[in-house]
Design an enzyme around this catalytic site. Structure first.
Site, PDB file in Angstrom:
ATOM      1  CG  HIS A  39      -3.969  -4.866  -5.276  1.00 59.82           C
ATOM      2  ND1 HIS A  39      -2.793  -6.522  -5.692  1.00 59.82           N
ATOM      3  CD2 HIS A  39      -2.857  -4.493  -4.703  1.00 59.82           C
ATOM      4  CE1 HIS A  39      -1.692  -6.326  -5.155  1.00 59.82           C
ATOM      5  NE2 HIS A  39      -2.269  -4.909  -4.501  1.00 59.82           N
ATOM      6  CD  GLN A  63       7.630  -1.179   0.355  1.00 56.31           C
ATOM      7  OE1 GLN A  63       7.879   0.068  -0.931  1.00 56.31           O
ATOM      8  NE2 GLN A  63       6.248  -1.945   0.278  1.00 56.31           N
ATOM      9  CE  LYS A 151      -1.842  -8.031   3.178  1.00 58.05           C
ATOM     10  NZ  LYS A 151      -0.805  -7.937   3.575  1.00 58.05           N
TER      11      LYS A 151
HETATM   12  O1  PAF Z   1       1.006  -1.857  -0.083  1.00 59.83           O
HETATM   13  C1  PAF Z   1       1.379  -1.980  -0.783  1.00 59.83           C
HETATM   14  O2  PAF Z   1       1.720  -2.535  -2.344  1.00 59.83           O
HETATM   15  C2  PAF Z   1       3.375  -1.483  -1.039  1.00 59.83           C
HETATM   16  O3  PAF Z   1       4.127  -1.004   0.224  1.00 59.83           O
HETATM   17  C3  PAF Z   1       3.075   0.165  -1.407  1.00 59.83           C
HETATM   18  C4  PAF Z   1       2.257   1.002  -0.508  1.00 59.83           C
HETATM   19  C5  PAF Z   1       2.223   0.144  -2.912  1.00 59.83           C
HETATM   20  C6  PAF Z   1       4.141   1.248  -1.611  1.00 59.83           C
HETATM   21  O4  PAF Z   1       4.990   0.489  -1.948  1.00 59.83           O
END
Ligand code: PAF
Length: 293
Positions: A39, A63, A151
């Site tokens: 990140h 998700q 990734k």
């Molecule tokens: O990759 C992630 O951390 C998540 O899937 C995202 C893109 C922030 C969406 O919740």
């Protein structure tokens, strides 16, 4: 300096409108928190590309499948803020679930073909949840350059398509996978691995690299390339944790279309057009990785 933290869209928009009014460009790194060096490399890239860096932190419930790790997903805002202060991010947007999914909400966004197969086949509804929350983030945060890690290769392609199809005023950039020294792709979920599992996990990346090595040595038969990867990922060992492959597939890198023509052979000339993608279970942890050819 600690970034300014916003939890409400209205206040975030006011701050960003003021910045844009001073001609400052905006770079955005959407995350679910539990930040790691992968990140932070996106934050660094955002700083190179824009004047003001916004990091979003939101563990998006839609998700996750009903039996997935939404409840146990690591959450530590204070730790994330400290890391983002060192990385010199300017703004953090950390909304509540109610802010992103207001009472009575019933809208979902679906990117059709790119969401099918690969992770989409093993995580029904996952990419609909991703496309929905990313569309909401595009609207909440507004125009700018958005950085995602490669990734999550299929996720990156889904989001690129989403931005194009719904004409969001954003630029979507996919950034290289960041790896541990032993090759394991960085992921917030790596913290779930036991010590024994952690020693086995790098086989996934090593298998993909072995296939690429064969490709670079001139091998073009898809079965042989996949076998080279499998031999490393699933060695014949006795005892101890082992990776269980969910999928291992060579796809066209832009469309993610499966290979059909040429009797299972890649074209002879080397072009940056293929991606080998894998997902595997290691105990209760799901790992994904990929390598571009
Ligand atoms: O990759 C992630 O951390 C998540 O899937 C995202 C893109 C922030 C969406 O919740």
């Amino acid at each position: 300096m600690t970034p300014r933290v916003f939890s409400e869209i209205i206040a975030l928009r006011a701050a960003l409108d003021a910045a844009r009014g001073q001609n400052r460009t905006v770079g955005v790194v959407p995350t679910m928190g539990a930040l790691h060096a992968g990140h932070l490399s996106l934050v660094e890239e955002a700083r190179r590309r824009a004047d003001l860096v916004v990091v979003t932190i939101f563990v998006n419930p839609t998700q996750f499948g009903p039996h997935e790790d939404f409840a146990k997903y690591p959450r530590d805002l204070q730790r994330d803020l400290a890391l983002l202060a060192s990385a010199e991010a300017n703004i953090v947007f950390a909304p509540s679930v109610k802010e992103m999914y207001p009472p009575g909400e019933q809208t979902r966004v679906r990117v059709a073909e790119l969401s099918e197969g690969l992770c989409g086949a093993h995580r029904p509804g996952h990419f609909e949840g991703v496309a929905t929350i990313v569309a909401k983030l595009f609207n909440a945060v507004g125009s700018g350059v958005y950085l995602f890690g490669r990734k999550d290769y299929q996720q990156w392609r889904v989001i690129e398509r989403l931005a194009l199809d719904l004409m969001f005023p954003v630029t979507v950039v996919g950034c290289p996978v960041v790896r541990e020294p032993d090759g394991l792709a960085m992921s917030s979920r790596n913290t779930y691995l036991s010590a024994a599992e952690r020693t086995v996990a790098p086989r996934l990346a090593a298998g993909l690299a072995a296939a690429k090595q064969e490709y670079q040595a001139g091998e073009r038969r898809v079965d042989t390339l996949l076998e080279a990867a499998r031999a490393v990922i699933l060695p014949a060992t006795s005892g101890g944790p082992s990776l269980q492959l969910e999928y291992l597939e060579l796809r066209h890198s832009h469309t993610l279309a499966p290979l059909t023509a040429d009797g299972g052979r890649l074209p002879d000339e080397a072009r940056e057009e293929w991606v080998l993608l894998a997902a595997a279970r290691l105990g209760t942890t799901r790992l994904i990785d990929n390598i571009e050819f």
